[in-house]
Design an enzyme around this catalytic site. Structure first.
Site, PDB file in Angstrom:
ATOM      1  N   ASP A   1     -46.568  32.800 -89.831  1.00 17.71           N
ATOM      2  CA  ASP A   1     -45.150  32.561 -90.050  1.00 17.71           C
ATOM      3  C   ASP A   1     -44.346  33.822 -89.729  1.00 17.71           C
ATOM      4  O   ASP A   1     -44.721  34.935 -90.129  1.00 17.71           O
ATOM      5  CB  ASP A   1     -44.930  32.158 -91.515  1.00 17.71           C
TER       6      ASP A   1
ATOM      7  N   GLU B   1     -45.802  32.243 -84.817  1.00 15.73           N
ATOM      8  CA  GLU B   1     -44.425  31.775 -84.764  1.00 15.73           C
ATOM      9  C   GLU B   1     -43.648  32.978 -84.240  1.00 15.73           C
ATOM     10  O   GLU B   1     -43.400  33.930 -84.988  1.00 15.73           O
ATOM     11  CB  GLU B   1     -43.917  31.357 -86.142  1.00 15.73           C
TER      12      GLU B   1
END
Length: 701
Positions: free
Chosen positions: A343, A379
């Site tokens: 993330d 990401e």
């Protein structure tokens, strides 16, 4: 209580069959107390006797799995200097393998009084804090081992552990929403039939429900609020007491592996749940604040934040980096997971101000003999300056391709001048990845994900409808590149409904037939809706859970998706290991790929730049795959024509001449998903294409 010196490594609580070794890093501590809790909640405090290289440690005989514990760290409290030790606060072990209980929000969890942020709060936080748990490290893995599915053969399914099974009638109520629920035979059978080869689980590291959400009757459903990087979230365990969530998680992984399905974890190493300078003291902050968090250089009471959460993990500090690497290795070696999706991964590359692909974190991952061999998915952005880094990660990384998502959405909603970008994304985004030696698998292709509209809502809403979040519809992305097909939200208009279903099939067919690695968001193949809410991070309820009873109305879409994954699996032309080129190949000397107008003639430069261009034919040459199979034999596949009509009107396509193929048969038609009216087509024959539709033809001869 008798305490032996023990060892400084490994960090955390390590049970060896006779007792447990405890080790905690803190450079700023002056004294560290280990706090042991009985079943009645009573607390026994023991000073850790040894300090070696800033690691405080001790060994306690007869402390066994199930023991709840925490730490109290004595040291300087000087927020202006970045020091926040407070022995009144019970702290979670950063290396805890399991966590017991939930945070019960109270002023005692903070190191200041709510009315006096400059003051000092010495109220004991133990009654409201979570406990770390000593775990039993032993588990019968049998013959479980990494699956090593070739990445170009992978189909990823992004899933939420709880949301997937909470409403599934075929799963016993007592295990719905748990690791056991996801491992239930009914669920595994569904995933296998869908053609999934890997599940990417949204955060399962122990996380905290924000106090602000609790006060509004909500919770942190998504879980991007980590407090324990080694512990499986206890809220997803059907029997979480005494560390049972560890065994249950391992059993889930083992069951998925036996079914040939890999497990990838969405991990949140960029920040923690302790928030900004006004956040609670739960773990890292009270242990060694400047080691674990990046502080503002000229005013160290504040936190440097490129994550939008109040803090950023300190990837400039050796101990923080060691924790990240120890965590990654633990989940691979002890929990048997197959990879990670990071993330806001750009935040992990900010040693100074800019995102740096040569950052120490990437060096450590690249050199690690364990972590470097698993799936590494970034990401590739954060919220800081220059944070959007799609295409900018090191060679051994793959990336969520946000440009793919945006381009495919724009093409199918009829945005002008989107054809050239769409063609690049459909063929693997070589412009982003080929220059540094990466291959099409570097592109994790997706149209929807947990963050944003579901596929159903993408074709049903022009605007977000997030009122249930209690933020006056201000949260969530406002520019969704969505199109409601003529009506906002639910409608009885048959024409609108038909178009929406066709658009869903267009998106899924494009995704699963593109070069790269496809990722399907859970429930998209079932028509899952969130009622137009594009930010259900706080909705742990029917808004976000998969509605399996409603899903039966979308059987056609589910069957269509299965056929697409089977087509992809059966034909390597749709999952090439190298970028496709226009070079002639095979006996026919046709190019590996050809781009044709809807009249069958080759695309010219003006055609690509035409603002109204919304139709194209793509020829994929099965004789031009310069790759070999596992036995070294050259791969030869069928050849295909893909006919795209993103125009708002029906268009009659003309197939190319016989040099490309004399006869073709329809294998996919998004306007006729069951192929009820499918017929063969000869060279230079015509194919009437419904508005907003896609047809795939396979060459017969």
């Amino acid at each position: 209580m008798k305490v032996w010196p023990g060892n400084p490594y490994p960090l955390g609580a390590t049970y060896d069959g006779g007792g447990t070794n405890f080790a905690l890093f803190s450079e700023v501590a002056e004294r560290v107390e280990l706090c042991l809790f009985g079943e009645d909640g009573s607390e026994t405090r023991v000073d850790l006797p040894e300090r070696e290289a800033f690691v405080w440690h001790g060994y306690l005989p007869r402390v066994v799995p199930g023991q709840r514990y925490g730490y109290r760290v004595h040291g300087p409290y000087d927020p202006g200097s970045g020091l926040r030790c407070n022995p009144a606060k019970l702290l979670l072990d950063p290396y805890a393998k399991a966590v017991d209980g939930d945070v019960e929000w109270d002023e005692a969890l903070f190191s200041y009084k709510f009315g006096d942020p400059e003051g000092f709060n010495d109220t004991d936080s133990a009654p409201f804090a979570q406990r770390s748990v000593v775990i039993n490290p032993y588990f019968d893995w049998g013959n479980d081992r990494p699956l090593k599915v070739p990445f170009h053969q992978t189909v990823i399914y992004e899933a939420h552990v709880k949301g997937m099974t909470m409403r599934h009638p075929g799963i016993p109520e007592d295990v719905r929403g748990t690791y056991s629920g996801l491992a239930h035979p009914v669920m595994i059978k569904y995933l296998r039939e869908l053609g999934v080869t890997a599940v990417e689980l949204m955060p399962v590291h122990q996380f905290v429900h924000d106090s602000g959400l609790i006060e509004r009757g909500l919770s942190n459903y998504w879980g991007y609020n980590t407090i324990g990087f080694f512990a499986p979230h206890n809220g997803y365990a059907s029997f979480g007491g005494h560390g049972g969530q560890v065994q249950e998680f391992k059993s889930m992984v083992k069951a998925l592996h036996q079914a040939g399905i890999e497990v990838i974890l969405d991990v949140v190493y960029n920040h923690t749940a302790e928030g900004n300078h006004l956040g609670p003291t739960l773990s890292f902050r009270g242990i060694d604040n400047p080691a674990y968090y990046r502080l503002v250089d000229d005013d160290r009471q504040y936190y440097y934040d490129t994550t939008g959460t109040g803090n950023s993990f300190n990837v400039r500090h050796h101990e923080a980096l060691r924790l990240l690497m120890d965590s990654l290795r633990y989940w691979v070696t002890e929990m048997h997971v197959d990879g990670f999706r990071f993330d806001l991964a750009a935040a992990l590359a900010r040693e100074f101000h800019a995102v740096d692909r040569l950052a120490a974190f990437f060096d450590l991952v690249n050199q690690d003999p364990v972590v470097s061999q698993v799936r590494l998915i970034a990401e590739p952005w954060d919220v800081g300056d220059g944070g959007y880094q799609v295409g900018g990660f090191p060679p051994n990384w793959t990336e969520w391709n946000g440009k793919y998502r945006d381009s495919v959405r724009d093409f199918w909603r009829g945005e002008p001048a989107s054809l050239g970008e769409f063609a690049s994304r459909f063929t693997g985004s070589s412009d982003l990845y080929e220059i540094d030696g990466r291959r099409p698998i570097a592109s994790i292709n997706f149209v929807t994900a947990h963050d944003g509209f579901t596929l159903h809502d993408l074709v049903s809403y022009n605007e977000k409808h997030n009122d249930a979040n209690g933020e006056a519809n201000r949260d969530g992305e406002s520019h969704n590149r969505s199109w409601n097909c003529g009506a906002e939200g639910p409608t009885d208009d048959a024409a609108v409904t038909t178009l929406r279903e066709r658009q869903k099939r267009n998106f899924l067919a494009t995704l699963l037939l593109s070069q790269g690695v496809p990722m399907v968001a859970h429930g998209d193949e079932l028509g899952r809706t969130q009622g137009g809410n594009n930010n259900v991070y706080a909705q742990d309820n029917e808004i976000s859970w998969v509605d399996w009873a409603q899903a039966r109305h979308y059987d056609v879409l589910t069957v269509f998706t299965r056929r697409l994954t089977r087509l992809r699996a059966d034909h390597p032309i749709f999952r090439r290991r190298r970028f496709v080129t226009g070079e002639p190949a095979g006996e026919s000397k046709l190019p590996g790929i050809a781009w044709l107008r809807c009249d069958g003639d080759p695309m010219g430069e003006p055609d690509w730049g035409a603002g109204a261009a919304r139709t194209i034919i793509v020829f994929l040459n099965g004789e031009a795959i310069p790759e070999s199979d596992a036995l070294g034999d050259r791969i030869v596949d069928d050849s295909f024509l893909l006919l795209f009509n993103a125009a708002a009107e029906d268009v009659e396509f003309t197939l190319p001449d016989a040099a490309y193929g004399q006869s073709w048969e329809t294998v996919v038609d998004t306007a006729d998903p069951l192929l009820a009216a499918s017929t063969g087509v000869k060279a230079q024959g015509t194919v009437p294409m419904t508005a907003h539709s896609l047809v795939v033809l396979r060459r017969c001869y």
